[in-house]
Design a protein around this motif. Sequence first.
Motif, short mmCIF file in Angstrom:
data_model
loop_
_atom_site.label_atom_id
_atom_site.label_comp_id
_atom_site.label_asym_id
_atom_site.label_seq_id
_atom_site.Cartn_x
_atom_site.Cartn_y
_atom_site.Cartn_z
N ALA A 209 4.19 5.05 -10.13
CA ALA A 209 4.42 3.60 -10.09
C ALA A 209 5.44 3.19 -9.04
N PRO A 210 6.62 3.84 -8.98
CA PRO A 210 7.58 3.46 -7.92
C PRO A 210 7.02 3.71 -6.51
N LEU A 211 6.29 4.82 -6.34
CA LEU A 211 5.72 5.11 -5.03
C LEU A 211 4.68 4.06 -4.65
N GLU A 212 3.89 3.64 -5.62
CA GLU A 212 2.89 2.60 -5.35
C GLU A 212 3.57 1.32 -4.88
N MET A 213 4.63 0.92 -5.57
CA MET A 213 5.33 -0.32 -5.22
C MET A 213 5.88 -0.27 -3.81
N VAL A 214 6.42 0.89 -3.42
CA VAL A 214 7.04 1.02 -2.09
C VAL A 214 5.99 1.17 -1.00
N LEU A 215 5.04 2.10 -1.20
CA LEU A 215 4.10 2.43 -0.13
C LEU A 215 3.09 1.33 0.17
N LYS A 216 2.77 0.50 -0.82
CA LYS A 216 1.80 -0.57 -0.53
C LYS A 216 2.42 -1.69 0.32
N LEU A 217 3.74 -1.60 0.54
CA LEU A 217 4.40 -2.57 1.41
C LEU A 217 4.21 -2.21 2.88
N PHE A 218 3.88 -0.93 3.15
CA PHE A 218 3.68 -0.50 4.53
C PHE A 218 2.32 -1.01 5.03
N PRO A 219 2.22 -1.38 6.29
CA PRO A 219 0.91 -1.79 6.84
C PRO A 219 -0.11 -0.66 6.72
N LYS A 220 -1.32 -1.03 6.40
CA LYS A 220 -2.39 -0.04 6.23
C LYS A 220 -2.56 0.82 7.48
N GLU A 221 -2.34 0.22 8.64
CA GLU A 221 -2.54 0.94 9.91
C GLU A 221 -1.65 2.18 10.01
N MET A 222 -0.53 2.17 9.30
CA MET A 222 0.40 3.30 9.38
C MET A 222 -0.18 4.56 8.76
N ILE A 233 -0.33 6.79 2.04
CA ILE A 233 -1.36 6.14 1.19
C ILE A 233 -0.76 5.91 -0.19
N PRO A 234 -0.74 4.68 -0.66
CA PRO A 234 -0.09 4.41 -1.95
C PRO A 234 -0.87 4.98 -3.13
N PRO A 235 -0.18 5.48 -4.14
CA PRO A 235 -0.84 5.87 -5.39
C PRO A 235 -1.44 4.63 -6.04
N VAL A 236 -2.31 4.83 -7.01
CA VAL A 236 -2.93 3.70 -7.70
C VAL A 236 -3.00 4.02 -9.19
N ASN A 237 -2.78 3.02 -10.03
CA ASN A 237 -2.82 3.22 -11.48
C ASN A 237 -4.24 3.50 -11.94
N VAL A 238 -4.37 4.39 -12.90
CA VAL A 238 -5.69 4.75 -13.41
C VAL A 238 -6.42 3.54 -13.99
N SER A 256 -20.68 -3.07 -1.80
CA SER A 256 -21.18 -1.70 -1.82
C SER A 256 -20.45 -0.90 -0.75
N GLY A 257 -20.78 0.39 -0.66
CA GLY A 257 -20.16 1.24 0.35
C GLY A 257 -18.84 1.83 -0.12
N VAL A 258 -18.00 2.16 0.84
CA VAL A 258 -16.73 2.84 0.54
C VAL A 258 -15.62 1.83 0.30
N ILE A 259 -14.94 1.96 -0.83
CA ILE A 259 -13.82 1.08 -1.19
C ILE A 259 -12.53 1.91 -1.14
N ASP A 260 -11.64 1.56 -0.24
CA ASP A 260 -10.41 2.36 -0.09
C ASP A 260 -9.34 1.96 -1.10
N VAL A 261 -8.21 2.63 -1.03
CA VAL A 261 -7.11 2.42 -1.99
C VAL A 261 -6.66 0.96 -2.02
N TYR A 262 -6.57 0.35 -0.87
CA TYR A 262 -6.05 -1.02 -0.79
C TYR A 262 -6.97 -2.02 -1.47
#
Length: 269
Positions: A209-222, A233-238, A256-262
């Motif tokens: 949870a803390p990693l998700e909160m921090v890492l999702k603040l970074f631009p996806k391009e990084m 890549i941010p973790p995601v809750n189950v 449809s297709g591929v859905i990424d973490v974001y």
Amino acid sequence: MFRSLIWKRSQASSSTVTMSSISQRGNERLLSEAAGSHSRDNKILVLGGNGYVGSHICKEALRQGFSVSSLSRSGRSSLHDSWVDDVTWHQGDLLSPDSLKPALKGITSVISCVGGFGSNSQMVRINGTANINAVNAAAEQGVKRFVYISAADFGVINNLIRGYFVGKRATEAEILDKFGNRGTVLRPGFIHGTRQVGSIKLPLSLIGAPLEMVLKLFPKEMTKIPLIGPLLIPPVNVKSVAGTAVKAAVDPEFASGVIDVYRILQHGH
């Protein structure tokens, strides 16, 4: 006369409120009936429904009122939660495709959470061959939608567990080939939440949870930066994964297709 005007206005206002309330209740009833009909029309089969992610998907689908069944090698879940009794449990092995056919009768959507680790050849069989068998069987049985819980790319880490990603990507290709715009692939990274192993509950969210909160603040391009990018890549809750998977399984308007973490984070909240 003044009192008479007040009384008439009061009566008119009361009548308006009453009619408005009746109309609102009518709309709510129609929406409820539509939702109920929508739920009854969808029968979801969760492959690996007694596992960590699969059990959360079963619970979420039941919460939304859908008919849920599950197939796995061990059959019925060992959990003692009340929701377990509301799932139809099948025992079977995806490496023996014939064992899947009875479970597919009347199913409109399949969500596969099947995956695992081992030697490279074992990982190709579990993550690839087994799931590809399921994709082909579902297509033959006329299943409307197929959703697959895959995994995000982690750069050089992929080479350390090569068979795992070879199997995953082969399954993804089969889904997009057989189901086209009715197939959805979810690619989460680290999935956090409460994971039950026997009688022990592992609180993975203490880290995730803390990693998700921090890492999702970074631009996806990084995340595309060589070597270190995938580590961002941010973790995601189950529960977000489960919510997105169920939505993809029952909503014909879902992408449809591929859905990424974001996008999982976006859909899951």
